[in-house]
Design a protein around this motif. Structure first.
Motif, PDB file in Angstrom:
ATOM      1  N   CYS A 224       0.864  -1.180   0.000  1.00  0.00           N
ATOM      2  CA  CYS A 224       0.000   0.000   0.000  1.00  0.00           C
ATOM      3  C   CYS A 224       0.895   1.222   0.000  1.00  0.00           C
ATOM      4  O   CYS A 224       1.761   1.375   0.879  1.00  0.00           O
ATOM      5  CB  CYS A 224      -0.930   0.000   1.216  1.00  0.00           C
ATOM      6  N   SER A 225       0.716   2.072  -0.962  1.00  0.00           N
ATOM      7  CA  SER A 225       1.555   3.264  -1.076  1.00  0.00           C
ATOM      8  C   SER A 225       1.094   4.320  -0.082  1.00  0.00           C
ATOM      9  O   SER A 225      -0.048   4.289   0.391  1.00  0.00           O
ATOM     10  CB  SER A 225       1.475   3.825  -2.498  1.00  0.00           C
ATOM     11  N   PRO A 226       1.938   5.267   0.250  1.00  0.00           N
ATOM     12  CA  PRO A 226       1.482   6.406   1.063  1.00  0.00           C
ATOM     13  C   PRO A 226       0.537   7.293   0.263  1.00  0.00           C
ATOM     14  O   PRO A 226       0.446   7.194  -0.960  1.00  0.00           O
ATOM     15  CB  PRO A 226       2.786   7.129   1.412  1.00  0.00           C
ATOM     16  N   ARG A 227      -0.191   8.125   0.961  1.00  0.00           N
ATOM     17  CA  ARG A 227      -1.125   9.038   0.297  1.00  0.00           C
ATOM     18  C   ARG A 227      -0.335  10.158  -0.371  1.00  0.00           C
ATOM     19  O   ARG A 227       0.486  10.831   0.259  1.00  0.00           O
ATOM     20  CB  ARG A 227      -2.120   9.605   1.313  1.00  0.00           C
ATOM     21  N   LEU A 228      -0.597  10.358  -1.659  1.00  0.00           N
ATOM     22  CA  LEU A 228       0.157  11.314  -2.467  1.00  0.00           C
ATOM     23  C   LEU A 228      -0.518  12.673  -2.459  1.00  0.00           C
ATOM     24  O   LEU A 228      -1.673  12.827  -2.028  1.00  0.00           O
ATOM     25  CB  LEU A 228       0.292  10.786  -3.891  1.00  0.00           C
ATOM     26  N   ASP A 229       0.199  13.659  -2.976  1.00  0.00           N
ATOM     27  CA  ASP A 229      -0.331  15.017  -3.063  1.00  0.00           C
ATOM     28  C   ASP A 229      -1.121  15.259  -4.341  1.00  0.00           C
ATOM     29  O   ASP A 229      -1.739  16.306  -4.483  1.00  0.00           O
ATOM     30  CB  ASP A 229       0.815  16.041  -2.994  1.00  0.00           C
ATOM     31  N   TRP A 230      -1.077  14.317  -5.268  1.00  0.00           N
ATOM     32  CA  TRP A 230      -1.748  14.528  -6.542  1.00  0.00           C
ATOM     33  C   TRP A 230      -2.587  13.303  -6.894  1.00  0.00           C
ATOM     34  O   TRP A 230      -2.462  12.245  -6.287  1.00  0.00           O
ATOM     35  CB  TRP A 230      -0.755  14.833  -7.666  1.00  0.00           C
ATOM     36  N   VAL A 231      -3.450  13.477  -7.875  1.00  0.00           N
ATOM     37  CA  VAL A 231      -4.386  12.431  -8.280  1.00  0.00           C
ATOM     38  C   VAL A 231      -3.703  11.502  -9.279  1.00  0.00           C
ATOM     39  O   VAL A 231      -3.101  11.951 -10.267  1.00  0.00           O
ATOM     40  CB  VAL A 231      -5.659  13.043  -8.900  1.00  0.00           C
ATOM     41  N   ILE A 232      -3.799  10.204  -9.040  1.00  0.00           N
ATOM     42  CA  ILE A 232      -3.177   9.212  -9.918  1.00  0.00           C
ATOM     43  C   ILE A 232      -3.981   9.092 -11.211  1.00  0.00           C
ATOM     44  O   ILE A 232      -5.202   8.910 -11.192  1.00  0.00           O
ATOM     45  CB  ILE A 232      -3.093   7.855  -9.203  1.00  0.00           C
ATOM     46  N   GLU A 233      -3.282   9.176 -12.343  1.00  0.00           N
ATOM     47  CA  GLU A 233      -3.931   9.098 -13.649  1.00  0.00           C
ATOM     48  C   GLU A 233      -3.503   7.883 -14.457  1.00  0.00           C
ATOM     49  O   GLU A 233      -4.230   7.464 -15.355  1.00  0.00           O
ATOM     50  CB  GLU A 233      -3.627  10.371 -14.453  1.00  0.00           C
ATOM     51  N   ARG A 234      -2.331   7.317 -14.174  1.00  0.00           N
ATOM     52  CA  ARG A 234      -1.843   6.139 -14.882  1.00  0.00           C
ATOM     53  C   ARG A 234      -1.125   5.229 -13.896  1.00  0.00           C
ATOM     54  O   ARG A 234      -0.495   5.706 -12.951  1.00  0.00           O
ATOM     55  CB  ARG A 234      -0.873   6.518 -16.025  1.00  0.00           C
ATOM     56  N   VAL A 235      -1.196   3.918 -14.140  1.00  0.00           N
ATOM     57  CA  VAL A 235      -0.543   2.929 -13.277  1.00  0.00           C
ATOM     58  C   VAL A 235       0.076   1.870 -14.173  1.00  0.00           C
ATOM     59  O   VAL A 235      -0.496   1.486 -15.210  1.00  0.00           O
ATOM     60  CB  VAL A 235      -1.543   2.283 -12.294  1.00  0.00           C
ATOM     61  N   ALA A 236       1.261   1.378 -13.791  1.00  0.00           N
ATOM     62  CA  ALA A 236       1.931   0.289 -14.495  1.00  0.00           C
ATOM     63  C   ALA A 236       2.496  -0.671 -13.456  1.00  0.00           C
ATOM     64  O   ALA A 236       2.965  -0.248 -12.392  1.00  0.00           O
ATOM     65  CB  ALA A 236       3.046   0.811 -15.401  1.00  0.00           C
ATOM     66  N   LEU A 237       2.444  -1.971 -13.763  1.00  0.00           N
ATOM     67  CA  LEU A 237       2.889  -3.009 -12.835  1.00  0.00           C
ATOM     68  C   LEU A 237       3.767  -4.003 -13.580  1.00  0.00           C
ATOM     69  O   LEU A 237       3.441  -4.412 -14.703  1.00  0.00           O
ATOM     70  CB  LEU A 237       1.684  -3.725 -12.218  1.00  0.00           C
ATOM     71  N   ASN A 238       4.884  -4.387 -12.957  1.00  0.00           N
ATOM     72  CA  ASN A 238       5.762  -5.416 -13.501  1.00  0.00           C
ATOM     73  C   ASN A 238       6.060  -6.397 -12.375  1.00  0.00           C
ATOM     74  O   ASN A 238       6.723  -6.065 -11.398  1.00  0.00           O
ATOM     75  CB  ASN A 238       7.057  -4.805 -14.042  1.00  0.00           C
ATOM     76  N   ALA A 239       5.539  -7.613 -12.513  1.00  0.00           N
ATOM     77  CA  ALA A 239       5.695  -8.616 -11.465  1.00  0.00           C
ATOM     78  C   ALA A 239       6.873  -9.541 -11.709  1.00  0.00           C
ATOM     79  O   ALA A 239       7.079 -10.472 -10.942  1.00  0.00           O
ATOM     80  CB  ALA A 239       4.417  -9.442 -11.335  1.00  0.00           C
ATOM     81  N   ARG A 240       7.633  -9.312 -12.781  1.00  0.00           N
ATOM     82  CA  ARG A 240       8.808 -10.135 -13.070  1.00  0.00           C
ATOM     83  C   ARG A 240       9.919  -9.253 -13.578  1.00  0.00           C
ATOM     84  O   ARG A 240       9.919  -8.843 -14.730  1.00  0.00           O
ATOM     85  CB  ARG A 240       8.482 -11.205 -14.113  1.00  0.00           C
ATOM     86  N   VAL A 241      10.866  -8.960 -12.725  1.00  0.00           N
ATOM     87  CA  VAL A 241      12.055  -8.204 -13.112  1.00  0.00           C
ATOM     88  C   VAL A 241      13.200  -9.196 -13.173  1.00  0.00           C
ATOM     89  O   VAL A 241      13.680  -9.669 -12.144  1.00  0.00           O
ATOM     90  CB  VAL A 241      12.358  -7.069 -12.121  1.00  0.00           C
ATOM     91  N   LEU A 242      13.618  -9.563 -14.368  1.00  0.00           N
ATOM     92  CA  LEU A 242      14.654 -10.584 -14.542  1.00  0.00           C
ATOM     93  C   LEU A 242      15.962  -9.923 -14.944  1.00  0.00           C
ATOM     94  O   LEU A 242      16.007  -9.100 -15.864  1.00  0.00           O
ATOM     95  CB  LEU A 242      14.231 -11.596 -15.610  1.00  0.00           C
ATOM     96  N   GLY A 243      17.014 -10.284 -14.255  1.00  0.00           N
ATOM     97  CA  GLY A 243      18.334  -9.789 -14.615  1.00  0.00           C
ATOM     98  C   GLY A 243      18.614  -8.370 -14.197  1.00  0.00           C
ATOM     99  O   GLY A 243      19.597  -7.789 -14.621  1.00  0.00           O
ATOM    100  N   GLY A 244      17.752  -7.775 -13.381  1.00  0.00           N
ATOM    101  CA  GLY A 244      17.987  -6.414 -12.956  1.00  0.00           C
ATOM    102  C   GLY A 244      18.776  -6.348 -11.662  1.00  0.00           C
ATOM    103  O   GLY A 244      18.967  -7.334 -10.956  1.00  0.00           O
ATOM    104  N   SER A 245      19.223  -5.161 -11.335  1.00  0.00           N
ATOM    105  CA  SER A 245      19.997  -4.982 -10.113  1.00  0.00           C
ATOM    106  C   SER A 245      19.135  -5.030  -8.871  1.00  0.00           C
ATOM    107  O   SER A 245      19.647  -5.055  -7.757  1.00  0.00           O
ATOM    108  CB  SER A 245      20.728  -3.632 -10.174  1.00  0.00           C
ATOM    109  N   LEU A 246      17.806  -5.049  -9.056  1.00  0.00           N
ATOM    110  CA  LEU A 246      16.917  -5.100  -7.912  1.00  0.00           C
ATOM    111  C   LEU A 246      16.723  -6.509  -7.397  1.00  0.00           C
ATOM    112  O   LEU A 246      16.117  -6.714  -6.357  1.00  0.00           O
ATOM    113  CB  LEU A 246      15.550  -4.498  -8.285  1.00  0.00           C
TER     114      LEU A 246
END
Length: 744
Positions: A224-246
Motif C-alpha cells: 500500500c503506497s502512502p497518500r500522495l499530493d496529486w491524483v493518480i492518472e496512470r498505473v503500471a505493474l511489472n511482477a517479473r524483473v529478470l536480470g535487474g539490479s533489484l
C-alpha cells in the motif's frame, strides 16, 4: 371526484396519465401513510380534469397493477416489469407491495454472486500522507525554484499547454496542493486496475495498493503506497524483473500524474521502497513496462525510458505520438505524421549517442495519415524462416493496413501486405492475432473483424483475409469521464489466446453490470453484475498462473473496481467453457439496452464521435440474418418447419399454414423489413404485421363458413393448369428471435 353510494362507500374518480379509473376510498386508503391517504385527506394538493377526476401524472399501465393489488391484495407479475412496478410502489408508498417485490429480488439475487463470482476484496484503509524526501528549504528553495522556473518556461513554450506550466515539482514548490475534494475525484473510488502474472494493482485517487495471489491463501494485500499530493492518472505493474539490479524476485509498480512518475520496488516481504520520482516534462498519457524498462509516452511527441540495470532515466523528443505498442524488446510508436518509429529498449544502455535515444523510422503510410492504432504480431521463430514480423495499423481516415517484414528483406523494411477501407471514422483500436484481425473505429466503437489465413505460422494471401463479423460495443461515458479518469474503462480487446480475446462492455457510466463479448464475433460470453449493487468504475482481464499441482493450468479472471472501493473477481475461464452450452447471444437486445439507458441522463453522457457520413452507412448483414424468421435447431443450423407439422385450426378444420393467403405487403416495405431499419420502425412493423394477420385470419374463417367449404371439397378442386405465383410465407405470429443479435 367522489360520490356517495349504498352502504356508505365513497367512490373516487382518478385520471392517471390520461386513463380513467374508478375505485373506492376504502380501497385506496387501507394502507396507512400512503400517497393516496395523503391525497384524499388534503395533505397533498390535487389537480382535477374537466370531469372532476383527480389527475395523477404517472404511468397508467403500472398503476393498473397497483390498483389491482389494493383491491385483492394479490400480486400477478407475469405481464409486468418488476423493477418498474417496484419503483412505482415506492412512489405511492404501498409498503406491503414494496416488501413483497424486494423479497422477490432478494430471493433471485445473492450477495455471494453467481457461479462466475470468484472473490471480494473490500476497500483498504486510507494510508498516511507521503513524506516528500525531495523537499528543500531556505535559500536552496529560492535558488532551485528560480532555476526550475527558467527551465519550465522554455519547456512549456515548446510542448506544454499554457495551463500546465506549473505542473510537477515546480508546482509543489510554488504552491502547496491540498487533498483533492469533490465528486469528480472521490478518494474512495477505484480509478484504475491493472495486472501482471499473479499480481494486481488497484489505484484510487491518491494512493494505490497491490495484491498478490498465493496458491494456499488466495489474494492477499502485498503493498500500500502512502497518500500522495496529486491524483493518480496512470498505473503500471511489472511482477517479473529478470536480470535487474533489484534482484530476481523484486517487482515494480509506477504511478503517474500529469508529468510526474513515482516508481516503487516491491520486496518479497510486502514492503515497498521508493526508487525515485521522474519527470517527462509533458502530460503522461501512456505508462507501461517493456521487460525491465519503464516507458512513458505523451501525445506531444516525447517518450521517457527508465532502465532497471543502469537506473538511468532518459527522455527523447519524436514526432507527436498518436498510438504505441510493444513486441518483445521493441517499442513501436505511431505518429501523427504517418510514420511508425521503433526503439529497441533492451539495447537502450548501449545505443545512446549524444545523450539521445536511437529512434528509427520503420515505415511511412502511403497517404501520410496519422497512425491512430497499432498492433504487432511476432510469429514463432524457426531455423528455416527466421522471424516474420507483422504489423497492423489504423489511420485517422479509417484505413486499416497490414505490413510484413520478411526475414530475407530485413534491410529493405516492411512491405505493404493488405489494405481495408471499411471504416468511415478514425480507427481507435486494432488487434492482429494468430487467427483474426480486429479493428474498432470512433463510430460508437464499431468493430470489424476478419479471419486471417496462415501458412506455417506466417500470414498468407491464399485465400487471404475474409470478413467475419461487424458489430458495435456501445459504451457511454460521462462528459468529464467517470471520476475524471476514463483509462480504467477501456473496452479491450483483452487476452492473449486468440480464440478467447474479449471485449468488456459497460453501457452507461453508473452501471453495475458488465457484458463480456468475444472480440472476433461479438457474441456474448457472459454478463456479471456487482454483488453489492455498486457501480463499476474500472475493470481489466488478467490471466494468472496455475498452481504447482499436476494438471493445473492458468486461469483467466475479470477484475472489477467499484465506487465503494471494493474489488470483485470473476472466473472467465469457467465462463468460456460454459459459453458453448447455452444459446448464442450477441450484444444487448432492445429491451436490455432500454433498461440500461434508464439508469443515466443521456444529456450528461457522450460516445465516441463519428463522421457525418457514418450515419448513412448501410446496415450490416448480420442484422438481416439475425432478424430472419427461421427456427434454429440446437446445433445452431437453420431448420425450416414442414407445412404438415404446423396445422392452423379454422372453423374446425386443419389446414396447412401455406394455405393461408398472404396479406398484401408492398415490395418496398418487404425490402426495408429485410434490410433491418431502426429499432422503432421494426417494432411498429411487427405490431402492424400481427394485426394484419389476425384480421386476415378472421376474414378467411368467415369466408370459409359462408362458402361451406370443407377439407374434402378443397381436395377435390381441379388443379390450376397455370403455375401459381410464389408468395412469401410469413408466420401467423411475429418471430420471437431478437431483431439484431449484435447491434449494440
Amino acid at each position: 371526484m367522489a360520490a356517495g353510494a349504498g352502504g356508505g362507500a365513497e367512490l373516487v374518480q382518478l385520471n392517471v396519465g390520461g386513463r380513467r379509473f374508478s375505485t373506492s376510498r376504502q380501497t385506496l386508503t387501507w394502507v396507512p401513510d400512503s400517497f393516496f391517504s395523503s391525497l384524499l385527506s388534503g395533505r397533498i394538493s390535487t389537480l382535477k380534469d374537466e370531469r372532476g377526476a383527480i389527475f395523477i401524472d404517472r404511468d397508467p399501465e403500472v398503476f393498473a397493477s397497483i390498483l389491482n393489488f389494493l383491491r385483492t391484495k394479490e400480486l400477478d407479475i407475469r405481464r409486468t416489469n418488476v423493477s418498474l412496478l417496484l419503483h412505482e410502489a415506492q412512489f405511492y408508498g404501498i409498503t406491503p407491495l414494496v416488501r413483497r417485490l424486494q423479497l422477490r429480488e432478494e430471493l433471485e439475487q445473492s450477495s455471494c454472486g453467481s457461479v462466475l463470482f470468484n472473490g471480494y476484496l473490500p476497500a483498504p484503509v486510507f494510508p498516511a500522507k507521503r513524506r516528500n524526501r525531495h523537499s528543500v528549504a531556505g535559500a536552496q528553495l529560492a535558488d532551485r525554484a528560480g532555476s526550475l522556473v527558467e527551465r519550465a518556461l522554455v519547456r512549456r513554450s515548446n510542448t506544454l499547454p499554457p495551463n500546465l506550466g506549473n505542473a510537477g515539482l515546480l508546482g509543489r514548490l510554488l504552491e502547496e496542493r491540498g487533498p483533492v475534494a469533490g465528486g469528480a475525484h472521490d478518494p474512495g473510488l477505484v480509478r484504475l486496475v491493472c495486472g501482471h502474472h499473479n499480481w494486481i494493482a488497484v489505484a484510487y485517487a491518491q494512493f494505490l495498493v497491490c495484491y498478490r495471489m498465493k496458491e494456499t491463501s488466495g489474494w492477499q494485500l502485498a503493498f500500500c503506497s502512502p497518500r500522495l499530493d496529486w491524483v493518480i492518472e496512470r498505473v503500471a505493474l511489472n511482477a517479473r524483473v529478470l536480470g535487474g539490479s533489484l534482484g530476481d524476485n523484486d517487482k515494480m509498480v509506477a504511478a503517474a500524474s500529469c508529468s510526474e512518475i513515482l516508481l516503487w520496488a516491491l520486496q518479497p516481504d510486502g514492503t515497498g521502497v521508493e526508487i525515485g520520482v521522474f519527470y517527462l516534462g509533458v502530460p503522461v498519457e501512456g505508462l507501461f513496462f517493456v521487460g525491465n524498462q519503464l516507458i512513458a509516452t505523451s501525445h506531444t511527441g516525447k517518450i521517457g525510458v527508465w532502465n532497471a540495470v543502469t537506473k538511468h532515466w532518459q527522455t527523447q523528443d519524436v514526432a507527436p505520438i498518436s498510438s504505441y505498442d510493444a513486441a518483445g524488446s521493441f517499442l513501436l510508436l505511431g505518429c501523427s505524421n504517418g510514420s511508425i518509429y521503433y526503439v529497441d529498449v533492451q539495447k537502450f544502455p548501449l545505443r545512446m549517442k549524444d545523450n539521445d535515444l536511437l529512434v528509427t523510422e520503420l515505415y511511412r503510410d502511403p497517404s501520410e495519415d496519422a497512425i491512430t492504432a497499432l498492433s504487432v504480431y511476432l510469429t514463432p521463430k524457426s531455423s528455416s524462416c527466421g522471424n516474420w514480423i507483422e504489423i497492423a495499423y489504423g489511420t485517422s481516415s479509417g484505413m486499416v493496413r497490414v505490413i510484413v517484414q520478411h526475414p530475407e528483406t530485413v534491410g529493405s523494411g516492411p512491405q505493404l501486405f493488405q489494405t481495408f477501407a471499411v471504416h468511415r471514422s478514425p480507427v481507435t483500436k486494432v488487434m492482429l492475432s494468430e487467427k483474426h484481425l480486429i479493428s474498432v473505429c470512433a463510430d460508437n466503437n464499431h468493430v470489424r473483424t476478419w479471419t486471417v489465413t496462415r501458412f506455417r505460422g506466417m500470414i498468407s494471401t491464399q485465400p487471404g483475409s475474409t470478413p467475419l463479423a461487424s458489430f458495435k460495443i456501445l459504451a457511454l461515458e460521462s462528459m468529464d469521464g467517470l471520476g475524471g479518469c476514463s483509462a480504467g474503462t477501456d473496452i479491450g480487446p483483452f487476452g492473449e489466446r486468440d480464440d478467447q480475446q474479449v471485449f468488456l462492455q459497460k453501457v452507461v457510466p453508473d452501471a453495475s453490470k458488465l457484458y463480456v463479448r468475444l472480440s472476433s464475433t461479438g457474441k456474448r460470453v457472459c454478463e456479471v453484475c456487482s454483488v453489492d449493487g455498486t457501480p463499476i468504475t474500472a475493470f481489466t482481464v488478467q490471466e494468472c498462473e496455475g498452481s504447482s499441482r499436476i494438471g493445473s493450468r492458468p486461469r483467466r479472471y475479470l477484475f472489477t473496481g467499484h465506487s465503494n472501493g471494493s474489488l470483485q473477481m470473476w472466473d472467465l475461464t469457467t465462463a468460456m467453457e460454459t459459453a458453448g452450452q447455452v444459446a448464442d447471444a450477441g450484444g444487448l437486445s432492445e429491451e436490455e439496452l432500454l433498461q440500461q439507458l434508464e439508469q443515466c441522463d443521456l444529456a450528461l453522457t457522450h460516445s465516441l464521435e463519428s463522421s457525418p457520413a457514418g450515419s448513412v452507412t448501410p446496415t450490416c448483414a448480420s442484422s438481416t440474418a439475425s432478424s430472419s424468421l427461421q427456427v434454429q435447431d440446437p446445433d445452431g443450423l437453420p431448420e425450416k418447419p414442414a407445412e404438415d407439422s404446423l396445422p392452423c385450426r379454422l372453423s374446425g378444420q386443419n389446414l396447412p399454414c401455406s394455405a393461408l393467403p398472404e396479406p398484401h405487403v408492398p415490395r418496398g416495405e418487404l425490402d426495408r423489413r429485410r434490410a433491418g431499419g431502426s429499432f422503432v420502425e421494426r417494432c411498429q412493423e411487427l405490431a402492424q404485421s400481427e394485426g394484419r394477420w389476425a384480421s386476415r385470419s378472421r376474414e378467411l374463417g368467415a369466408r370459409t363458413r359462408r362458402g361451406g367449404h370443407t377439407a374434402g371439397s378443397v381436395a377435390q378442386r381441379p388443379p390450376n393448369p397455370g403455375p401459381a405465383a410464389p408468395e412469401p410465407a410469413l408466420p401467423l405470429t411475429p418471430s420471437r428471435v431478437r431483431l439484431s443479435e449484435t447491434s449494440f
